[in-house]
Design an enzyme around this catalytic site. Structure first.
Site: not given
Ligand SMILES: [Zn+2]
Length: 417
Positions: A85, A87, A148, A182-183, A205, A387
């Site tokens: 992903h 994003d 990520d 995705e997030e 991922d 994150h």
């Molecule tokens: Zn991820």
């Protein structure tokens, strides 16, 4: 370390290029993709793929990127897809990312220069213990890094380039899929699986070197609607049944042992996520999680028993429990296609790493893709502490992830007798 000397010379330059583009998604947005800025990376990736010679590389109006590395074998072999992903999490700033390489990690604290209070300590990041001698990439202290999942994006791009430059490695059609949002849980919302036309897929991922994830939670949402007996409080004696107090008793009766704060590993939970109401009526929302559908059903039965027991003390009131399916453990699908996980483990072994088969206490794009008809376990990208401003990834783990992708392409390229 010189970036030009290693086997995948473009890998880290690509990664740096991608993380500098702000692609944070937005859970409040009603558009798709949730943020227009994600498409800048989609367009760049499609351009880079075309420059490599991938003629059909394409980014669509939703921010998805589709491309095919064409087969170089006359044999008919399955079409596999690698997916990451584009994003990044909206939970941490993603604009102005300044990636830094900390060479030859020796266990020392990694102090991030733009905010000296951001210190990545071995004691708080035990996975760093395995990284001695490696080169660690972090952000500068004021943003997330975006490994990520841009580590996965860079690894897939580098693997494609490597396979193009090494035609001696035999493979079938390899599809590349990059997804937005995705997030915020919407990564598969507008994906065109007919266009993708792959037999099996891998999301790249995952976290730790060597990990292959073939299980996710199974997930339901549950709601209890409570109707009490409402009266004027001045004349309530013997009559009022306050729906708010009924809700409170149900919440108080939830078993602690089945809460997220008391569970780990393969244990599931019942988790209230919202409560609202007035004295006449109230509603409690829950998420229910387990690794098996039976486990979900058991937990929902417990919720029903608790509700019935509490309501037995309120003869004029009622409560209705309703359950809605959210997603299911991808293992239910993957067990019907055992080669998909077996080949991933073999690809890890061929990279000289001991594979670790793991489960995820959450869902992934892969679990949704699996139930949409595209079996899709998750393999490691090397991302850690995602994150957060202390997010990190090592150059060496990223290189190994490229090895695994190349190995998977090669393993699937061999016809099965
Ligand atoms: Zn991820």
């Amino acid at each position: 370390m010189s970036l030009d000397e290693n086997k995948y010379s473009s890998l880290i330059r690509r990664f740096f290029r991608y993380v500098r583009i702000d692609t944070a998604s937005d859970p409040e947005s009603l558009t798709f993709p949730s943020t227009e800025k994600q498409k800048a990376l989609s367009r760049l990736l499609a351009d880079e793929l075309r420059e490599m010679g991938i003629a059909d590389a394409y980014s669509d109006e939703f921010g998805y990127v589709y491309a095919t590395l064409p087969s170089n074998t006359a044999e008919k072999v399955p079409v596999i897809c690698f997916c990451s992903h584009i994003d990044t999490s909206p939970d941490c700033p993603g604009n102005g990312v300044k990636p830094i390489i900390h060479e030859n990690y020796d266990g020392r604290d990694l102090v991030l220069p733009d905010d000296l209070s951001q210190v990545i300590r071995l004691s708080e990041h035990p996975d760093l213990a395995a990284q001695r001698g490696n080169d660690i990439i972090t952000a500068s202290g004021t943003t997330l890094l975006g490994a990520d999942n841009k580590a996965g994006v860079a690894e897939i791009m580098t693997a494609v380039e490597y396979l193009l430059n090494h035609p001696d490695i035999i493979h079938g059609d390899i599809r590349i899929l990059f997804t937005p949002d995705e997030e915020v849980g919407r990564g598969t919302e507008k994906v065109d699986l007919a266009r993708l036309n792959a037999d099996y897929a891998y999301t790249v991922d995952g976290e730790t070197l060597g990990s292959v994830e073939n299980e996710t939670f199974s997930a339901d949402g549950a709601t209890i609607h409570i109707k009490g007996v409402s009266t004027h409080p001045g004349f309530a004696l013997g009559k009022l049944e306050n729906a708010l107090k009924i809700a409170g008793q149900i919440l108080a009766a939830l078993p602690h042992a089945l809460s997220p704060e008391a569970t780990s590993g393969r244990a599931g939970f019942i988790h209230p996520t919202g409560v609202s109401g007035i004295q006449e009526e109230a509603r409690i929302d829950f998420i229910i999680r387990d690794f098996t559908t039976e486990g979900l059903v058991e937990k929902e039965a417990i919720l029903q028993q608790i509700t019935d027991k509490v309501l037995s003390g309120f003869p004029g009131s009622s409560a209705v429990l309703s359950v809605k399916e959210q997603y299911r453990n991808m293992k239910e699908v993957l067990d019907q296609h055992p080669r998909v996980v077996e080949y991933a483990l073999e690809a890890v072994r061929r990279a000289g790493i001991t594979p670790k088969l793991q489960s995820i206490r959450g869902g992934t794009d892969g679990s949704r893709l699996s139930f949409m008809g595209l079996p899709c376990p998750n393999i490691f990208a090397g991302e850690h502490a995602f994150h957060s401003k202390q997010e990190w990834v090592s150059v060496q783990d990223m290189e190994k992830a490229v090895d695994v992708i190349v190995n998977l392409a090669s393993i699937w390229g061999q016809p099965v007798e």
